[in-house]
Motif scaffolding. Structure first.
Motif, short mmCIF file in Angstrom:
data_model
loop_
_atom_site.label_atom_id
_atom_site.label_comp_id
_atom_site.label_asym_id
_atom_site.label_seq_id
_atom_site.Cartn_x
_atom_site.Cartn_y
_atom_site.Cartn_z
N ALA A 189 0.82 -1.29 -0.01
CA ALA A 189 -0.02 0.07 -0.04
C ALA A 189 0.82 1.48 0.20
O ALA A 189 0.54 2.26 -0.72
CB ALA A 189 -0.85 -0.08 1.18
N LEU A 190 1.90 1.24 0.59
CA LEU A 190 2.96 2.26 0.74
C LEU A 190 3.49 2.40 -0.52
O LEU A 190 3.53 3.73 -1.26
CB LEU A 190 3.96 1.96 1.85
CG LEU A 190 3.83 2.62 3.29
CD1 LEU A 190 5.06 2.32 3.92
CD2 LEU A 190 3.49 4.16 3.19
N TYR A 191 3.88 1.43 -1.05
CA TYR A 191 4.72 1.59 -2.65
C TYR A 191 3.76 2.07 -3.66
O TYR A 191 4.08 3.02 -4.42
CB TYR A 191 5.03 0.13 -3.07
CG TYR A 191 5.66 0.09 -4.67
CD1 TYR A 191 6.85 0.68 -4.77
CD2 TYR A 191 4.68 -0.10 -5.70
CE1 TYR A 191 7.21 0.72 -6.23
CE2 TYR A 191 5.05 -0.14 -6.64
CZ TYR A 191 6.43 0.54 -7.13
OH TYR A 191 6.78 0.52 -8.45
N PHE A 192 2.52 1.71 -3.55
CA PHE A 192 1.38 2.11 -4.71
C PHE A 192 1.16 3.40 -4.40
O PHE A 192 0.30 4.09 -4.97
CB PHE A 192 0.33 1.16 -4.85
CG PHE A 192 0.72 -0.02 -5.66
CD1 PHE A 192 1.09 0.19 -6.98
CD2 PHE A 192 1.11 -1.44 -5.26
CE1 PHE A 192 1.49 -0.83 -7.73
CE2 PHE A 192 1.20 -2.32 -6.05
CZ PHE A 192 1.40 -2.19 -7.42
N SER A 193 1.38 3.94 -3.10
CA SER A 193 0.97 5.40 -2.98
C SER A 193 2.15 6.52 -3.16
O SER A 193 1.92 7.54 -3.77
CB SER A 193 0.74 5.59 -1.30
OG SER A 193 -0.47 4.69 -0.95
N PHE A 198 7.73 4.94 0.92
CA PHE A 198 7.92 3.52 1.05
C PHE A 198 9.29 3.36 1.59
O PHE A 198 9.53 2.59 2.36
CB PHE A 198 7.67 2.92 -0.36
CG PHE A 198 8.00 1.56 -0.36
CD1 PHE A 198 7.37 0.46 0.29
CD2 PHE A 198 9.38 1.20 -1.29
CE1 PHE A 198 8.11 -0.79 0.39
CE2 PHE A 198 9.57 0.04 -1.47
CZ PHE A 198 8.97 -0.97 -0.56
N LEU A 199 10.24 3.83 0.79
CA LEU A 199 11.45 3.74 1.12
C LEU A 199 12.04 4.23 2.49
O LEU A 199 12.72 3.49 3.25
CB LEU A 199 12.69 4.25 0.08
CG LEU A 199 12.34 3.70 -1.24
CD1 LEU A 199 13.09 4.51 -2.32
CD2 LEU A 199 12.80 2.23 -1.21
N ILE A 200 11.36 5.48 2.85
CA ILE A 200 11.84 6.02 4.06
C ILE A 200 11.31 5.27 5.13
O ILE A 200 11.73 5.05 6.30
CB ILE A 200 11.36 7.52 4.12
CG1 ILE A 200 12.10 8.48 3.29
CG2 ILE A 200 11.43 8.29 5.44
CD1 ILE A 200 11.95 9.80 3.00
#
Length: 529
Positions: A189-193, A198-200
């Motif tokens: 969900a973080l990556y697709f946001s 996402f990385l942090i």
């Protein structure tokens, strides 16, 4: 007495902060109309083939880290009008964010709930009001993911070491939600946001894990890091692919750009993430937020006590601060990054303050200063928001007047930069192709223009010029699809520039006016037979 009434006051104030969402419908944001339109466009393309939508657009084949907001709006548009959809999406972002940060603060120290009030000014921050919904969703998820990891990582470690794979992957959800599958969903969900968030966030989770090095053995810490790596792996692979695909333009072209050091320092000293419309006026208030945090930090450090999570959140704050100067403001077709990292830095700062032993009287004082700043911004922005919301309603109703499936060319001569994407609302209230679609011209959104169908290549510079040049016949000859309607707003009656004179000439030759709104200076022109 004041501490006992804190929960009631908090929820009352949170409800007060929701009033603008209901008062100004559709709530005005810069990019929001385009996101809502493209979500409706995607639904149209998924449900019907062989339409003008599929003639102009195709799906981006790469899983771009910019889908979450569109998916959310696509879902709501199946059941609700675009007006209600916009309300529901914004309400979800605000509530998930506010409640998440309060729960995280409460977990760190139940006695510091006043510090959760520091997040009130962040509700209508710069990126939210610009309509960066995917980024806002990512930021809203951060506290939930951090809290989930803190609560469940030790249980995951025990399951991993004992090799209880079924419980590790698929826990009994009625009893607990500590399975690795849950973390995988969070990470995806973080990556697709938002890729950077996402990385942090993955880095922050690692800091929380390594913080226990003095308490636990490496035998316990390493499995947690391995679990993090496994759940983050799909997102990391797609992130690497994203960087490689964009490297030719982002790293060898002109797309990387940094803001001057002086401007970055100004962003920090004036809490730039709180300023939305008028920089000079609003920055004089936003900087109060910084000058409130500084003495709190000094007092807190002086009276600090040992706290299990004091170190990782301090490191998270420092890393976010460093990234303000390391991460470019523009990279791989994504821009305005610096102010987003500034926002993240201030949020980590506020969370870290909750791990310090602040004097009891400073907590409600800081809370009331923060909420006063937030309320000032809400009142200050009210007139602008009302005007923009009225404009949004105008375009929504205009879209409903068009024949479904039509191709629309909007010509907006407004000098207000906040109005640039407002015509996209027409395509959210009906199934229309709006030729002004900046998302499809980028590489990091769900939809892209088909070959030779990008109007910027054959129709003219109508989307990026205050005095646009257009060539209707050339566009229709290139695409083989005629432009059914042209919608103008604030078109000059007696223009002096040749571009506008040419536009008026083409309107007279090829189109007939079918609708006037003198109050808003909006005209709909329909293509002649």
């Amino acid at each position: 007495m004041l501490d006992k009434s804190e929960p009631i006051l908090y929820w009352i104030l949170l409800l007060v902060h929701l009033i603008p969402i209901f008062l100004y419908i559709p709530f005005p944001t810069l990019d929001g109309p385009a996101h809502l339109y493209n979500a409706n466009l995607i639904n149209w393309m998924l449900h019907e083939k062989g339409t003008n939508a599929t003639a102009f657009f195709h799906f981006n084949s790469f899983p771009e880290p910019n889908w979450s907001g569109h998916l959310l709006m696509m879902f709501f548009l199946q059941f609700f009008s675009p007006e209600i959809t916009s309300v529901l999406v914004l309400l979800l972002i605000i509530l998930i964010s506010a409640i998440g940060y309060r729960k995280l603060i409460q977990f760190l120290d139940p006695q510091t709930l006043w510090m959760s009030w520091l997040f009130f000014p962040f509700i209508y921050n710069f990126t939210f009001c610009l309509g960066f919904f995917n980024f806002s969703i990512a930021v809203a998820l951060i506290p939930w993911i951090l809290l989930w990891w803190i609560k469940n990582r030790n249980e995951l470690t025990a399951q991993f070491v004992a090799r209880k794979w079924s419980e590790l992957i698929f826990p009994h959800y009625l009893k607990r939600k500590g399975g690795i599958f849950t973390l995988l969903i969070f990470m995806m969900a973080l990556y697709f946001s938002h890729l950077v968030i996402f990385l942090i966030t993955g880095l922050f989770l690692g800091l929380i894990t390594l913080n226990d090095r003095r308490i636990n053995t490496w035998k316990e810490v390493l499995p947690q890091l391995l679990i993090l790596a496994i759940t983050a792996l799909p997102g990391l692979v797609m992130s690497a692919m994203f960087v490689l695909m964009n490297s030719s333009t982002a790293f060898h072209g002109q797309e990387i750009s940094y803001l001057p050091m002086k401007e970055l320092m100004d962003y920090l000293l004036k809490a730039r993430m709180l300023v939305v419309y008028t920089y000079e006026t609003e920055s004089s208030v936003s900087q109060i937020f910084l000058w409130m945090l500084i003495p709190l930090t000094v007092v807190g450090v002086k009276k600090r006590i040992a706290h299990q999570y004091q170190r990782p959140f301090l490191l998270a704050m420092i890393i976010a601060l460093l990234m303000v100067f390391i991460i470019p403001d523009s990279l791989s077709s994504g821009g305005i990054l610096s102010v987003r990292i500034v926002q993240l830095f201030f949020m980590m700062w506020c969370i870290w303050l909750a791990t310090l032993k602040l004097p009891l009287w400073t907590r409600p004082l800081a809370a009331f200063i923060a909420v006063s700043i937030s309320c000032w911004f809400i009142i200050h922005h009210s007139a602008t928001r009302k005007s923009l919301a009225d404009e949004g309603k105008l375009y929504l109703e205009t879209g409903r007047k068009m024949k479904t499936g039509s191709v629309i060319l909007p010509l907006n001569y407004s000098t207000n930069w906040l109005s640039s994407n407002q015509p996209a609302f027409m395509g959210s209230s009906n199934r229309l192709v709006i030729l002004d679609n900046y998302e499809a011209s980028q590489t990091h959104f769900p939809l892209m223009w088909n070959a030779n169908r990008n109007p910027e290549l054959h129709l003219g510079n109508f989307a990026a010029n205050k005095q646009p040049y257009i060539n209707i016949l050339n566009s229709e000859k290139t695409t083989g699809i005629r432009i059914d309607y042209i919608v103008t707003r604030f078109l000059p009656d007696h223009p002096e520039d040749s571009n506008t004179v040419n536009v008026i000439h083409q309107l007279k030759e090829l189109y007939s006016p079918v609708f006037f709104n003198n109050q808003s200076d909006l005209v709909i022109y329909q293509r002649k037979n």
